[in-house]
Motif scaffolding. Structure first.
Motif, PDB file in Angstrom:
ATOM      1  N   THR A  17       0.847  -1.185   0.000  1.00 26.10           N
ATOM      2  CA  THR A  17       0.000   0.000   0.000  1.00 26.10           C
ATOM      3  C   THR A  17       0.888   1.243   0.000  1.00 26.10           C
ATOM      4  O   THR A  17       2.108   1.144  -0.005  1.00 26.10           O
ATOM      5  CB  THR A  17      -0.970  -0.021   1.206  1.00 26.10           C
ATOM      6  OG1 THR A  17      -1.951   0.993   1.041  1.00 26.10           O
ATOM      7  CG2 THR A  17      -0.237   0.156   2.527  1.00 26.10           C
ATOM      8  N   ASN A  41      -2.855   6.178   5.376  1.00 25.22           N
ATOM      9  CA  ASN A  41      -2.775   5.082   4.419  1.00 25.22           C
ATOM     10  C   ASN A  41      -3.608   5.495   3.204  1.00 25.22           C
ATOM     11  O   ASN A  41      -4.827   5.512   3.247  1.00 25.22           O
ATOM     12  CB  ASN A  41      -3.312   3.789   5.031  1.00 25.22           C
ATOM     13  CG  ASN A  41      -3.223   2.615   4.087  1.00 25.22           C
ATOM     14  OD1 ASN A  41      -3.130   2.778   2.863  1.00 25.22           O
ATOM     15  ND2 ASN A  41      -3.265   1.411   4.641  1.00 25.22           N
ATOM     16  N   LYS A  44      -4.859   1.001  -1.240  1.00 29.06           N
ATOM     17  CA  LYS A  44      -6.097   0.228  -1.362  1.00 29.06           C
ATOM     18  C   LYS A  44      -6.216  -0.901  -0.354  1.00 29.06           C
ATOM     19  O   LYS A  44      -7.211  -1.614  -0.351  1.00 29.06           O
ATOM     20  CB  LYS A  44      -6.203  -0.344  -2.776  1.00 29.06           C
ATOM     21  CG  LYS A  44      -6.322   0.740  -3.818  1.00 29.06           C
ATOM     22  CD  LYS A  44      -6.478   0.170  -5.203  1.00 29.06           C
ATOM     23  CE  LYS A  44      -6.637   1.310  -6.190  1.00 29.06           C
ATOM     24  NZ  LYS A  44      -6.829   0.841  -7.548  1.00 29.06           N
ATOM     25  N   ARG A  45      -5.207  -1.085   0.500  1.00 28.83           N
ATOM     26  CA  ARG A  45      -5.273  -2.159   1.486  1.00 28.83           C
ATOM     27  C   ARG A  45      -4.566  -1.736   2.770  1.00 28.83           C
ATOM     28  O   ARG A  45      -3.834  -0.761   2.787  1.00 28.83           O
ATOM     29  CB  ARG A  45      -4.686  -3.453   0.934  1.00 28.83           C
ATOM     30  CG  ARG A  45      -3.244  -3.323   0.490  1.00 28.83           C
ATOM     31  CD  ARG A  45      -2.687  -4.612  -0.081  1.00 28.83           C
ATOM     32  NE  ARG A  45      -3.257  -4.847  -1.381  1.00 28.83           N
ATOM     33  CZ  ARG A  45      -3.281  -5.999  -2.002  1.00 28.83           C
ATOM     34  NH1 ARG A  45      -2.747  -7.045  -1.444  1.00 28.83           N
ATOM     35  NH2 ARG A  45      -3.808  -6.140  -3.186  1.00 28.83           N
ATOM     36  N   ARG A  78      -5.445   0.885   8.539  1.00 27.54           N
ATOM     37  CA  ARG A  78      -6.391   0.357   7.560  1.00 27.54           C
ATOM     38  C   ARG A  78      -6.451   1.301   6.367  1.00 27.54           C
ATOM     39  O   ARG A  78      -6.030   2.449   6.465  1.00 27.54           O
ATOM     40  CB  ARG A  78      -7.785   0.221   8.180  1.00 27.54           C
ATOM     41  CG  ARG A  78      -7.847  -0.793   9.327  1.00 27.54           C
ATOM     42  CD  ARG A  78      -9.249  -0.934   9.874  1.00 27.54           C
ATOM     43  NE  ARG A  78      -9.858   0.328  10.261  1.00 27.54           N
ATOM     44  CZ  ARG A  78      -9.727   0.921  11.431  1.00 27.54           C
ATOM     45  NH1 ARG A  78      -8.977   0.365  12.362  1.00 27.54           N
ATOM     46  NH2 ARG A  78     -10.320   2.065  11.689  1.00 27.54           N
ATOM     47  N   ARG A  79      -6.990   0.868   5.270  1.00 28.52           N
ATOM     48  CA  ARG A  79      -7.154   1.704   4.082  1.00 28.52           C
ATOM     49  C   ARG A  79      -7.901   2.990   4.451  1.00 28.52           C
ATOM     50  O   ARG A  79      -8.938   2.950   5.102  1.00 28.52           O
ATOM     51  CB  ARG A  79      -7.930   0.934   3.014  1.00 28.52           C
ATOM     52  CG  ARG A  79      -8.084   1.700   1.741  1.00 28.52           C
ATOM     53  CD  ARG A  79      -8.838   0.908   0.736  1.00 28.52           C
ATOM     54  NE  ARG A  79     -10.269   1.019   1.061  1.00 28.52           N
ATOM     55  CZ  ARG A  79     -11.216   0.340   0.484  1.00 28.52           C
ATOM     56  NH1 ARG A  79     -10.933  -0.558  -0.426  1.00 28.52           N
ATOM     57  NH2 ARG A  79     -12.468   0.509   0.826  1.00 28.52           N
TER      58      ARG A  79
END
Length: 133
Positions: A17, A41, A44-45, A78-79
């Motif tokens: 990411t 972040n 996408k992940r 997290r995304r």
């Protein structure tokens, strides 16, 4: 200074990411010097990032490394998630050992505080004046 480029710099790593750094703030009015940076972040992940804080002495009476690692923190985001990472730097973070004096010395003056992903990948920096008080 030997100008040797490492094959793999400290902190180098690959992630699935991407991360964005912003809002580097420094409170250098007294010790400890407080440093904060926001990390998001932007990929996408979910992923893990190691946020690294380096100090550079702009003008020292003795040779010093171009930058010195003074703090790091591993964060899992997290995304789309953001986190503010905080560091506190005491007098020792700006000091060096003087063989002439046989002790640690803090020379007041200009320093750069640099936030990086590795020792060769700085994303934000801020100049500060440090006083010997």
């Amino acid at each position: 200074e030997k100008q040797i480029e490492p094959l793999i710099p400290f902190g180098h790593g690959l992630s699935y990411t991407t991360f964005e750094y912003s809002n580097l703030t420094v409170d250098a009015g007294s010790f400890p010097v407080k440093v904060q940076v926001d990390v998001k972040n932007s990929g996408k992940r979910a992923g893990v990032e190691v946020v690294q804080l380096y100090v550079q002495d702009v003008e020292s009476s003795l040779p010093r490394p171009p930058q010195e690692l003074k703090g790091f923190e591993s964060i899992s985001l997290r995304r789309g998630e953001s986190k503010t990472v905080s560091f506190e730097l005491g007098r020792d973070a700006f000091s060096f050992f003087s063989p002439e004096q046989g002790d640690w010395v803090l020379e007041p003056g200009a320093f750069n505080l640099m936030i990086g992903r590795s020792s060769r990948n700085f994303v934000l920096q801020k100049p500060v004046e440090i006083f010997n008080n």
